[in-house]
Design a protein around this motif. Structure first.
Motif, mmCIF file in Angstrom:
data_model
loop_
_atom_site.group_PDB
_atom_site.id
_atom_site.type_symbol
_atom_site.label_atom_id
_atom_site.label_comp_id
_atom_site.label_asym_id
_atom_site.label_seq_id
_atom_site.Cartn_x
_atom_site.Cartn_y
_atom_site.Cartn_z
ATOM 1 N N ILE A 136 0.838 -1.101 -0.023
ATOM 2 C CA ILE A 136 0.000 -0.040 0.044
ATOM 3 C C ILE A 136 0.970 1.283 0.153
ATOM 4 O O ILE A 136 1.611 1.591 0.805
ATOM 5 N N GLN A 137 0.712 2.024 -1.054
ATOM 6 C CA GLN A 137 1.549 3.240 -1.211
ATOM 7 C C GLN A 137 0.580 4.421 -1.179
ATOM 8 O O GLN A 137 -0.553 4.565 -1.553
ATOM 9 N N PHE A 138 1.062 5.721 -0.576
ATOM 10 C CA PHE A 138 0.481 6.956 -0.487
ATOM 11 C C PHE A 138 0.918 7.823 -1.428
ATOM 12 O O PHE A 138 2.577 7.924 -1.745
ATOM 13 N N TRP A 139 0.423 8.559 -2.313
ATOM 14 C CA TRP A 139 0.893 9.566 -3.347
ATOM 15 C C TRP A 139 0.320 10.817 -3.152
ATOM 16 O O TRP A 139 -0.815 10.929 -2.904
ATOM 17 N N ASP A 140 1.213 11.947 -3.698
ATOM 18 C CA ASP A 140 0.597 13.161 -3.669
ATOM 19 C C ASP A 140 1.133 13.905 -4.890
ATOM 20 O O ASP A 140 2.404 13.613 -5.552
ATOM 21 N N GLU A 165 -5.242 22.308 -6.009
ATOM 22 C CA GLU A 165 -3.964 22.396 -6.225
ATOM 23 C C GLU A 165 -3.378 21.106 -6.170
ATOM 24 O O GLU A 165 -2.751 20.656 -6.811
ATOM 25 N N ARG A 166 -3.724 20.124 -5.146
ATOM 26 C CA ARG A 166 -3.112 18.815 -5.166
ATOM 27 C C ARG A 166 -4.118 17.626 -5.231
ATOM 28 O O ARG A 166 -5.596 17.856 -4.989
ATOM 29 N N LYS A 167 -3.547 16.477 -5.354
ATOM 30 C CA LYS A 167 -4.446 15.238 -5.525
ATOM 31 C C LYS A 167 -3.746 14.317 -4.637
ATOM 32 O O LYS A 167 -2.669 13.928 -4.734
ATOM 33 N N TYR A 168 -4.507 13.585 -3.633
ATOM 34 C CA TYR A 168 -3.938 12.686 -2.662
ATOM 35 C C TYR A 168 -4.662 11.214 -2.974
ATOM 36 O O TYR A 168 -5.787 10.981 -3.018
ATOM 37 N N PHE A 169 -3.728 10.157 -3.384
ATOM 38 C CA PHE A 169 -4.524 8.954 -3.449
ATOM 39 C C PHE A 169 -3.403 7.930 -2.884
ATOM 40 O O PHE A 169 -2.320 8.006 -2.719
ATOM 41 N N ILE A 170 -4.190 6.480 -2.834
ATOM 42 C CA ILE A 170 -3.477 5.360 -2.577
ATOM 43 C C ILE A 170 -3.589 4.358 -3.597
ATOM 44 O O ILE A 170 -4.646 4.153 -4.251
ATOM 45 N N THR A 171 -2.472 3.790 -3.615
ATOM 46 C CA THR A 171 -2.531 2.393 -4.571
ATOM 47 C C THR A 171 -2.252 1.119 -3.767
ATOM 48 O O THR A 171 -1.491 1.232 -2.957
ATOM 49 N N PHE A 172 -2.823 0.092 -4.498
ATOM 50 C CA PHE A 172 -2.427 -1.219 -3.813
ATOM 51 C C PHE A 172 -2.002 -2.070 -4.810
ATOM 52 O O PHE A 172 -2.498 -2.121 -5.987
ATOM 53 N N SER A 173 -0.857 -2.792 -4.467
ATOM 54 C CA SER A 173 -0.425 -3.438 -5.705
ATOM 55 C C SER A 173 0.567 -4.649 -5.139
ATOM 56 O O SER A 173 0.695 -4.687 -3.872
ATOM 57 N N LYS A 174 1.036 -5.657 -5.851
ATOM 58 C CA LYS A 174 1.757 -6.803 -5.425
ATOM 59 C C LYS A 174 3.232 -6.427 -5.098
ATOM 60 O O LYS A 174 3.822 -7.047 -4.288
ATOM 61 N N ARG A 175 3.648 -5.352 -5.924
ATOM 62 C CA ARG A 175 5.128 -5.089 -5.703
ATOM 63 C C ARG A 175 5.076 -3.551 -5.791
ATOM 64 O O ARG A 175 4.296 -2.816 -6.191
ATOM 65 N N PRO A 176 6.146 -2.975 -5.327
ATOM 66 C CA PRO A 176 6.333 -1.570 -5.161
ATOM 67 C C PRO A 176 6.320 -0.705 -6.414
ATOM 68 O O PRO A 176 6.794 -1.184 -7.376
ATOM 69 N N LEU A 177 5.495 0.367 -6.466
ATOM 70 C CA LEU A 177 5.271 1.012 -7.787
ATOM 71 C C LEU A 177 6.295 2.525 -7.822
ATOM 72 O O LEU A 177 6.317 2.927 -6.838
ATOM 73 N N LYS A 178 6.372 2.657 -9.081
ATOM 74 C CA LYS A 178 7.263 3.843 -9.204
ATOM 75 C C LYS A 178 6.379 4.800 -10.331
ATOM 76 O O LYS A 178 6.433 4.488 -11.324
ATOM 77 N N LEU A 179 5.751 5.928 -9.863
ATOM 78 C CA LEU A 179 4.919 6.692 -10.663
ATOM 79 C C LEU A 179 5.781 8.064 -10.784
ATOM 80 O O LEU A 179 5.987 8.714 -9.917
ATOM 81 N N ARG A 180 5.743 8.323 -11.970
ATOM 82 C CA ARG A 180 6.251 9.727 -12.548
ATOM 83 C C ARG A 180 5.676 10.698 -12.103
ATOM 84 O O ARG A 180 4.617 10.494 -12.199
ATOM 85 N N GLN A 181 6.348 12.011 -11.830
ATOM 86 C CA GLN A 181 5.738 13.061 -11.397
ATOM 87 C C GLN A 181 4.785 12.995 -10.100
ATOM 88 O O GLN A 181 4.043 14.207 -9.870
ATOM 89 N N CYS A 182 4.885 12.025 -9.549
ATOM 90 C CA CYS A 182 4.102 11.959 -8.184
ATOM 91 C C CYS A 182 5.189 11.765 -6.968
ATOM 92 O O CYS A 182 6.273 11.379 -7.223
ATOM 93 N N ILE A 183 4.762 12.245 -5.901
ATOM 94 C CA ILE A 183 5.608 12.359 -4.589
ATOM 95 C C ILE A 183 5.097 11.124 -3.849
ATOM 96 O O ILE A 183 3.856 11.207 -3.332
ATOM 97 N N GLU A 184 5.835 10.001 -3.327
ATOM 98 C CA GLU A 184 5.497 8.913 -2.592
ATOM 99 C C GLU A 184 5.700 9.664 -1.039
ATOM 100 O O GLU A 184 6.593 10.138 -0.715
ATOM 101 N N VAL A 185 4.704 9.373 -0.335
ATOM 102 C CA VAL A 185 4.788 9.962 1.044
ATOM 103 C C VAL A 185 4.681 8.533 1.830
ATOM 104 O O VAL A 185 3.945 7.637 2.036
ATOM 105 N N ASN A 186 5.996 8.572 2.795
ATOM 106 C CA ASN A 186 6.152 7.573 3.664
ATOM 107 C C ASN A 186 5.855 8.038 5.157
ATOM 108 O O ASN A 186 6.562 9.101 5.438
#
Length: 625
Positions: A136-140, A165-186
């Motif tokens: 589960i990953q958090f994105w901004d 201004e901003r969009k906050y969303f969560i992704t569910f995946s089997k392996r870690p994702l890398k999304l361009r132009q997005c900031i992963e929030v830990n």
């Protein structure tokens, strides 16, 4: 007046040194100084101010928290701990309190950062990842780039929050994702934990603040401890400057004592094996200056004198002269009877409100009453009240008071040319008084005959120039201009002769330079006299500003309901501002005319204030009682 000083050499057996210093400190009437003789060793003990500085810092800290506690409504209870340890404990408590406040700010900022994600538990997220074998990953991401984001490899995507201004969303995946132009929030915490932390920090803050507020109940004891520590510092400083002679069997200590206190000093040493030896000061040695007030004017004027500089020991005490001229200048610069009445009423209220004012505050209130009362009297004489002249129709409703005020009015401040001339004449008189004082002092103290003659010639030259310039071109007054010019020529010749004599040399070059630079003082006299025009200019500017606010208020008053509501506010705010500006002008320029233009011709300055070696704690307790 400035007290006469006697330099003393205090001598006695080495073993009696400490008891002699204790007697000196209890007497509190001498200023000690390090022994300056050669070939003698001095005590040289180390002097540390760390404990006294730390204690004073603790007093200042506790004063700050007492105010915070009063504002927060915290009830002060009596502190029962050891006051001796507070100098070390208070800075630690202060540091701890500041850390808690910083942590509260940091935690609050972190909560604001987490708010878009809502309330969730980090432990629940980790448990879901473990049970479902998910990541589960958090994105901004910004709204501008959000449409371009391609979420590939995700089982699910949930938008949690979105604004302009901003969009906050969560992704569910089997392996870690890398999304361009997005900031992963830990995140290492969540809102639930942060809210609990905020509550804990608030409880710690209240507990610490309560403790610090309770400590403020022994503030007086802590301040007395500071004075005790400072007494130890001063004692060690005095002892450090003592010289040891004859194989350390005797000690010598230098001190300054007011002549009228010599008998009291002998009484202080009546049980001590100490000898007082009067000695002459060394060449060019700075003798400490002690100003003793002998009247209310010298007492209040002494506070004003010390704002600028300490008089030299050779000066005559300028306190009373400065006091009367400052009060006069202040009244002319304020120049409004209404302002004077308001300030006088406030100071009367303050005088009765403060039951036991400190000596400094008591003198301040007395000075303020005199300044505001004199301003009120000058306003009555000039006929100005809140920028409204008593000749205006606005005063017609106050009959017969208006008739009485017109009867009192003797100064026409509306005649700008006359008021400017009055200011210049005041400057001429003020500077001439300075020259007279310098002449008398030179003759009495130094038996100098040349300086009084030179100053007398300058006084004649100043008034000769006035009559020549004032009546130049005025029909029927030709004799004044002609005689004024003749008098200036005679004065110039006399100044050349007497400045040449003051050179005390037969060297032609020295005689010429003395005469040349002596005559050049005429430029300084001219500029100094013109400086007094500021009395007229500042009085006029205050009156014009008051009239401006009056006109603005009256115009609004006649401009409908909205204007009528706003007019009183503009009137009060405008006059409050003008009063503040007039007070600043009166104080700054009233003192400036004394400190610069007047001091220049009669005051040496650059003195060293007399600082007695005394028991500060005993003095404080005495003042409190």
């Amino acid at each position: 007046m400035i007290s006469k000083m006697q330099k003393l050499l205090l001598a006695g057996p080495r073993k009696s040194k400490d008891s002699a210093l204790i007697a000196l400190q209890n007497a509190g009437i001498v200023e000690t100084q390090p022994f300056n003789g050669k070939n003698y060793t001095v005590d040289g003990r180390s002097v540390s101010t760390s404990e006294s500085d730390m204690t004073l810092s603790a007093v200042k800290i506790i004063d700050r928290y007492a105010v915070i506690g009063e504002r927060s409504g915290i009830i002060k209870e009596q502190y029962s701990g050891d006051v001796e340890k507070l100098a070390y404990e208070i800075p630690l408590l202060d540091s701890e309190y500041k850390k808690i406040k910083e942590e509260q700010v940091h935690t609050s900022n972190k909560m604001k950062f987490l708010e878009p994600w809502g309330v969730f538990s980090i432990s629940d997220i980790k448990e879901i990842e473990k049970q479902g074998n998910l990541r589960i990953q958090f994105w901004d991401v910004s709204q501008k780039t959000a449409p371009q984001v391609k979420v590939e490899g995700a089982i699910a995507e949930i938008v949690v929050f979105s604004d302009n201004e901003r969009k906050y969303f969560i992704t569910f995946s089997k392996r870690p994702l890398k999304l361009r132009q997005c900031i992963e929030v830990n995140y290492d915490t969540d809102l639930i934990e942060l809210k609990k932390k905020i509550e804990d920090l608030a409880a710690q803050e209240i507990s610490l603040l309560k403790k610090l507020v309770d400590i403020s109940s022994v503030r007086d004891d802590l301040f007395r401890l500071y004075l005790k520590k400072l007494n130890e510092v001063n004692f060690n400083r005095a002892a450090k400057g003592a010289a040891h002679v004859l194989d350390d069997s005797l000690f010598f200590l230098q001190a300054w004592c007011p002549v009228n206190e010599l008998d009291n000093l002998k009484k202080a040493f009546q049980n001590e094996n100490v000898t007082m030896i009067p000695v002459d000061p060394e060449k060019d040695e700075r003798i400490p200056t002690l100003m003793r007030p002998d009247s209310i004017s010298s007492e209040l004027g002494g506070d004003l004198v010390n704002i600028y500089d300490t008089p030299a020991y050779t000066d005559w005490d300028p306190s009373s002269w400065l006091f009367f001229s400052f009060v006069f200048f202040f009244a002319m610069i304020m120049a409004d009877g209404g302002y004077g009445l308001l300030l006088f009423s406030f100071m009367v209220y303050l005088k009765f409100k403060l039951k036991k004012p400190a000596p400094g505050m008591k003198r301040f209130i007395s000075l303020s009453l005199i300044l505001s009362g004199t301003t009120m009297v000058y306003g009555l004489l000039s006929g100005g009240f809140f920028g409204i002249n008593i000749d205006t129709p606005a005063f017609a409703v106050l009959e017969p008071l208006t008739t009485f005020l017109k009867y009192l009015r003797n100064i026409n401040t509306s005649d700008n040319a006359t008021m400017m001339l009055v200011s210049i004449i005041i400057g001429m008189v003020h500077i001439c008084i300075s020259l007279v004082l310098k002449s008398v002092r030179s003759f009495v103290d130094n038996h100098d005959f040349i300086t009084p003659i030179i100053n007398t010639v300058w006084i004649a030259a100043i008034w000769a120039f006035y009559f020549w310039y004032k009546y130049d071109g005025v029909a029927g007054s030709e004799y004044l201009t002609q005689n004024g010019m003749l008098a200036m020529k005679i004065c110039g010749g006399l100044l050349v002769v007497f400045y040449g004599i003051s050179a005390k040399s037969y060297n032609p070059l020295k005689i010429f330079m003395s005469s040349f630079f002596g005559l050049y003082n005429g430029v300084q006299f001219f500029s100094d006299v013109l400086s007094y025009i500021r009395i007229f200019a500042l009085g006029l500017s205050g009156a014009l500003l008051a009239q401006t606010f009056n006109n603005l208020s009256f115009d609004l008053w006649n401009g409908g309901i909205a204007g009528a509501l706003l007019a009183p506010f503009i009137f009060l705010l405008g006059h409050t501002l003008n009063i503040a500006l007039c007070i600043m002008s009166g104080v700054i320029h009233g003192l400036r005319l004394n400190f610069l233009e007047w001091y220049r011709w009669s005051f040496d300055g650059n003195g060293k204030r007399f600082t007695p070696f005394k028991d500060l704690l005993k003095t404080y307790v005495k003042s409190e009682n």
